[in-house]
Design a protein around this motif. Sequence first.
Motif, short mmCIF file in Angstrom:
data_model
loop_
_atom_site.label_atom_id
_atom_site.label_comp_id
_atom_site.label_asym_id
_atom_site.label_seq_id
_atom_site.Cartn_x
_atom_site.Cartn_y
_atom_site.Cartn_z
N PHE A 128 2.25 1.71 -3.52
CA PHE A 128 1.19 2.20 -4.40
C PHE A 128 0.90 3.68 -4.13
CE2 PHE A 128 -3.33 3.02 -5.19
CZ PHE A 128 -3.44 2.66 -6.52
N LEU A 149 1.13 6.72 -6.76
CA LEU A 149 -0.10 7.45 -7.06
C LEU A 149 0.07 8.95 -6.81
CD1 LEU A 149 -3.12 7.46 -7.80
CD2 LEU A 149 -3.62 7.06 -5.37
N LEU A 167 3.01 2.95 -11.42
CA LEU A 167 1.65 2.77 -10.92
C LEU A 167 0.93 1.68 -11.69
CD1 LEU A 167 -0.52 3.83 -8.94
CD2 LEU A 167 -1.19 5.47 -10.71
N LEU A 168 1.09 1.68 -13.01
CA LEU A 168 0.48 0.62 -13.83
C LEU A 168 1.06 -0.74 -13.48
CD1 LEU A 168 0.34 2.38 -17.33
CD2 LEU A 168 -1.59 1.80 -15.85
N TYR A 217 0.83 -1.20 0.00
CA TYR A 217 0.00 0.00 0.00
C TYR A 217 0.87 1.26 0.00
CZ TYR A 217 -3.87 -3.12 1.13
OH TYR A 217 -4.82 -4.12 1.10
N ASP A 259 2.15 -1.58 -10.53
CA ASP A 259 1.54 -1.95 -9.25
C ASP A 259 0.18 -2.61 -9.46
OD1 ASP A 259 3.70 -0.89 -7.89
OD2 ASP A 259 2.74 1.03 -7.50
N LEU A 260 -0.54 -2.11 -10.46
CA LEU A 260 -1.90 -2.60 -10.71
C LEU A 260 -1.94 -3.86 -11.58
CD1 LEU A 260 -3.63 0.84 -11.39
CD2 LEU A 260 -3.88 -0.58 -9.34
N PHE A 261 -1.08 -3.90 -12.60
CA PHE A 261 -1.19 -4.98 -13.58
C PHE A 261 0.09 -5.80 -13.78
CE2 PHE A 261 -3.88 -1.36 -15.00
CZ PHE A 261 -5.12 -1.93 -14.76
#
Length: 277
Positions: A42, A46, A102-103, A39, A105-107
Amino acid sequence: MAKSKKQKRELEAARQAAQVHSAQLETCNDAYTSGAFSYLRFLVHLLAAAQFSWSIYYYLWKVHWPPGLHEEEELKTRWGGKFKYLTFLNVILQAIYHSVALLNDLFGHNGVTLASKSWLRQLRDYLFATLAFPIAHNVCISFWVIYLWDRELIFPAALDAIFPRQVWLNHVVHTNVALLAIMDLFTCFRQYPSRLAGITGNASFMLLYVIWVHIVKYFSGQWVYPLLEVLPLPLRYLMLSGMVALSLILYILGELINNIVWGPEFKLLKQKTIKQG
């Protein structure tokens, strides 16, 4: 027969050691890829992506030359615009890097590994190593050293009329870039590229910027920074060479710090590789 038993004991000891290393690495990955640490990583990406993206927008569309400023029209139309400053190019670079991070972290993939199959992870690591970390610190160090020595050579007092209430913008583009790069280094495990690939990418960017500075000078008749106007020819090119050299030094420094910060994880990975081999 005794020899055979000894070999079995050695094999069993090696197997148990490999299991211990695998368990330690799995525990490390669990802590790193989930929970509070993930977290935090991220949140850093972000906030950084949002901050730098907003700064680009604000710098381009909200910062204007005030009416009545001396040579207003000439300053507005000076060749190259805001894209001639390494500071502004660096903010764009930071926005791109943190958006990619960030991308990822998400994908993508954030695990502790020496060979990631995620292209987002590979792009993130390369951008940080060769550009985001060294260029951010190059801008921060160069700006504040010259500013404290003689601000007229880098950020003339006349610009205070352009940034009357935007002190935050000055620190975002000259200070936060370095601070967030450091935070990223401590929250993202990464494998640096080969020294040749990293230095080639870093040096290419800086040399292209030096060429860009000369293009701006050719078409506008003025150097990008007032300091370049007052320096004699030998010192001018010594300064430009120093910018390139500083960026390369910062690249190596970033690699060194990364290896120190993530030393235990690299040790576990190497031990696992040896045991598997």
